[in-house]
Motif scaffolding. Structure first.
Motif, short mmCIF file in Angstrom:
data_model
loop_
_atom_site.label_atom_id
_atom_site.label_comp_id
_atom_site.label_asym_id
_atom_site.label_seq_id
_atom_site.Cartn_x
_atom_site.Cartn_y
_atom_site.Cartn_z
N PHE A 1 0.87 -1.20 0.00
CA PHE A 1 0.00 0.00 0.00
C PHE A 1 0.89 1.23 0.00
CE2 PHE A 1 -0.62 -2.93 3.51
CZ PHE A 1 0.17 -2.39 4.53
N PRO A 2 1.58 1.46 -1.14
CA PRO A 2 2.58 2.53 -1.24
C PRO A 2 2.02 3.94 -1.13
CG PRO A 2 2.12 1.59 -3.41
CD PRO A 2 1.43 0.71 -2.40
N GLU A 3 0.70 4.07 -1.22
CA GLU A 3 0.09 5.40 -1.11
C GLU A 3 0.05 5.91 0.34
OE1 GLU A 3 -3.16 2.43 -0.45
OE2 GLU A 3 -1.40 2.62 -1.76
N ILE A 4 0.29 5.02 1.31
CA ILE A 4 0.25 5.41 2.73
C ILE A 4 1.65 5.80 3.18
CG2 ILE A 4 -0.36 4.72 5.08
CD1 ILE A 4 -2.31 2.71 3.89
N PRO A 5 1.84 6.98 3.75
CA PRO A 5 3.18 7.43 4.15
C PRO A 5 3.80 6.56 5.24
CG PRO A 5 1.60 9.25 4.19
CD PRO A 5 0.81 7.99 4.03
N PRO B 1 -0.27 -18.84 -6.41
CA PRO B 1 -0.58 -17.46 -6.83
C PRO B 1 -1.87 -16.90 -6.23
CG PRO B 1 0.16 -18.75 -8.70
CD PRO B 1 -0.02 -19.71 -7.57
N LYS B 2 -2.91 -17.73 -6.11
CA LYS B 2 -4.17 -17.26 -5.56
C LYS B 2 -4.04 -16.94 -4.08
CE LYS B 2 -7.21 -19.59 -8.88
NZ LYS B 2 -8.31 -20.59 -9.04
N VAL B 3 -3.32 -17.78 -3.34
CA VAL B 3 -3.11 -17.54 -1.91
C VAL B 3 -2.29 -16.27 -1.71
CG1 VAL B 3 -2.00 -18.41 0.19
CG2 VAL B 3 -3.29 -19.97 -1.28
N LYS B 4 -1.22 -16.16 -2.47
CA LYS B 4 -0.36 -14.98 -2.35
C LYS B 4 -1.13 -13.71 -2.68
CE LYS B 4 4.18 -13.21 -3.66
NZ LYS B 4 5.42 -13.42 -4.46
N ALA B 5 -1.91 -13.74 -3.75
CA ALA B 5 -2.68 -12.56 -4.15
C ALA B 5 -3.72 -12.21 -3.10
CB ALA B 5 -3.36 -12.82 -5.50
N SER B 6 -4.35 -13.23 -2.53
CA SER B 6 -5.36 -13.01 -1.50
C SER B 6 -4.75 -12.34 -0.27
CB SER B 6 -6.01 -14.34 -1.10
OG SER B 6 -6.88 -14.17 0.00
N LEU B 7 -3.60 -12.84 0.17
CA LEU B 7 -2.94 -12.28 1.34
C LEU B 7 -2.45 -10.85 1.08
CD1 LEU B 7 -0.99 -15.43 2.54
CD2 LEU B 7 -2.81 -14.27 3.79
N GLU B 8 -1.92 -10.63 -0.11
CA GLU B 8 -1.43 -9.29 -0.45
C GLU B 8 -2.56 -8.28 -0.56
OE1 GLU B 8 1.06 -9.75 -3.88
OE2 GLU B 8 2.77 -10.44 -2.69
N ARG B 9 -3.71 -8.73 -1.01
CA ARG B 9 -4.88 -7.83 -1.04
C ARG B 9 -5.28 -7.42 0.37
NH1 ARG B 9 -6.88 -11.30 -5.10
NH2 ARG B 9 -8.15 -12.40 -3.55
N GLN B 10 -5.00 -8.30 1.31
CA GLN B 10 -5.32 -8.02 2.71
C GLN B 10 -4.19 -7.25 3.40
OE1 GLN B 10 -8.16 -8.75 4.21
NE2 GLN B 10 -9.12 -10.04 2.67
N GLY B 11 -3.13 -6.94 2.66
CA GLY B 11 -2.03 -6.17 3.23
C GLY B 11 -0.97 -6.99 3.94
N MET B 12 -0.93 -8.29 3.68
CA MET B 12 0.04 -9.16 4.33
C MET B 12 1.09 -9.61 3.32
SD MET B 12 -1.38 -9.14 7.28
CE MET B 12 -0.43 -10.35 8.17
N GLU B 13 2.35 -9.34 3.62
CA GLU B 13 3.43 -9.75 2.73
C GLU B 13 3.80 -11.20 3.00
OE1 GLU B 13 7.87 -8.25 1.27
OE2 GLU B 13 6.82 -7.16 2.86
N VAL B 14 3.79 -12.01 1.97
CA VAL B 14 4.10 -13.43 2.11
C VAL B 14 5.61 -13.59 2.24
CG1 VAL B 14 3.96 -15.70 1.03
CG2 VAL B 14 2.05 -14.10 0.82
N LEU B 15 6.07 -14.06 3.39
CA LEU B 15 7.50 -14.20 3.66
C LEU B 15 7.79 -15.52 4.37
CD1 LEU B 15 8.43 -10.59 4.89
CD2 LEU B 15 9.17 -11.68 2.77
#
Length: 311
Positions: free
Chosen positions: A220-224, A267-281
């Protein structure tokens, strides 16, 4: 703890029945979102249902106690955080488990900074504005958390330490009730996990002031960042990982590590988590996760000392 029969350690038939994945929060919070997003794919990898078991309360120590007392047979797993390895024992001295002794670390799954949010009509336009107002009137501004000792409590305590201010803490039993309090105007600020607030930010019902990291998040790069918002020396992030009870057989640990790594790479799991703001690591190995725990766990014990001086 429990004795493990030699046959179990080499049991290639595992799993042969549904697996319980315990979450120490009610439905809707970040840990629950992670568990459900990954658990569905994990069940496909393992060939057995992964059932989410929400056991909220007492800053996750109810859930942690349940898992620590469970048989190490691979059928009871846990979404845990670094609190297991320091803070839990400080906040709740009477707990029967030891985070380093009574759990088997398997892999980190996700990590993220928090998002500082206020109501849509709040006068605060930045994290710096919030700090300036709190300096004028200590304890006049309240913040909602998901409970004592949770990441949503830790992040604002470290913020107070970094800025020399005092906020008034209002703990709730989970991230969703805390955000409901924000939406109804019962509380003024929350240092929230991304899954609980991103839908409200997008809908315009909550306003994001900053992330709690020193750099912007790529999700979410739009948030400072905190630094851009006028708060230097403040950098807070959290993670969730997969655990089992102590003495979990190595064969099961390895199978769970491989299955969760594959699930997180979907890919679906990663995309789902990233949409929720969670970085898959995901951890590169079980030993790497244990090294992360050894580094981050003691930091949560330091937080316990801060509570006494700031609240």
């Amino acid at each position: 703890m429990f004795a493990v029969a030699p046959a179990m350690a080499n049991d290639v038939s595992w799993p042969s029945r549904p697996i319980k994945l315990v979450v120490g929060f009610p439905p809707g919070g970040a840990a629950d979102v992670v568990a459900r997003s990954v658990g569905e794919q994990l069940s496909r990898e393992l060939g057995q249902p992964v059932v989410i078991d929400n056991r909220a309360g007492a800053a996750t120590t109810i859930a942690s106690t349940f898992v620590a007392r469970s048989e190490p047979d691979g059928y009871t797993l846990y979404i845990g955080s670094m609190n297991l390895h320091g803070l839990d024992k400080i906040l709740y001295p009477s707990i029967s488990y030891d985070g380093n002794r009574d759990f088997t670390p398997i892999s980190r799954w996700v990590a993220s900074p928090m998002i500082v949010v206020v109501g849509k009509d709040s006068p605060f336009k930045s994290l710096g504005d919030l700090a300036a107002a709190a300096k004028v009137k200590p304890d006049d501004i309240n913040y909602a958390s998901a409970g004592n000792g949770t990441t949503t409590h830790q992040a604002p305590v470290y913020f107070q330490q970094a800025t020399g201010i005092k906020l008034f803490h209002v703990p709730y039993k989970g991230g969703s009730p805390a955000i409901t309090a924000m939406l109804t105007g019962d509380t003024q600020v929350s240092f929230a996990t991304p899954p609980t607030v991103l839908p409200h930010i997008k809908a315009g019902t909550l306003k994001a002031l900053a992330v709690t990291s020193s750099e912007r998040s790529p999700l979410f790069p739009e948030i400072p960042s905190a630094v851009e918002s006028g708060v230097k020396g403040y950098d807070y992030r959290f993670w969730y990982g997969l655990y089992g009870p102590a003495k979990l057989p190595e064969a099961i640990v390895n199978k769970l590590f491989a299955a969760s790594t594959k699930a997180l790479a979907d890919p679906k799991v990663k995309a789902s988590l990233e949409r929720q703001g969670m970085e898959v690591l995901p951890s590169s190995s079980v030993s790497e996760f244990r090294s992360l725990i050894a580094k981050d766990g003691p930091k949560t014990a330091e937080f316990g000392k801060l509570i006494g001086s700031l609240e």
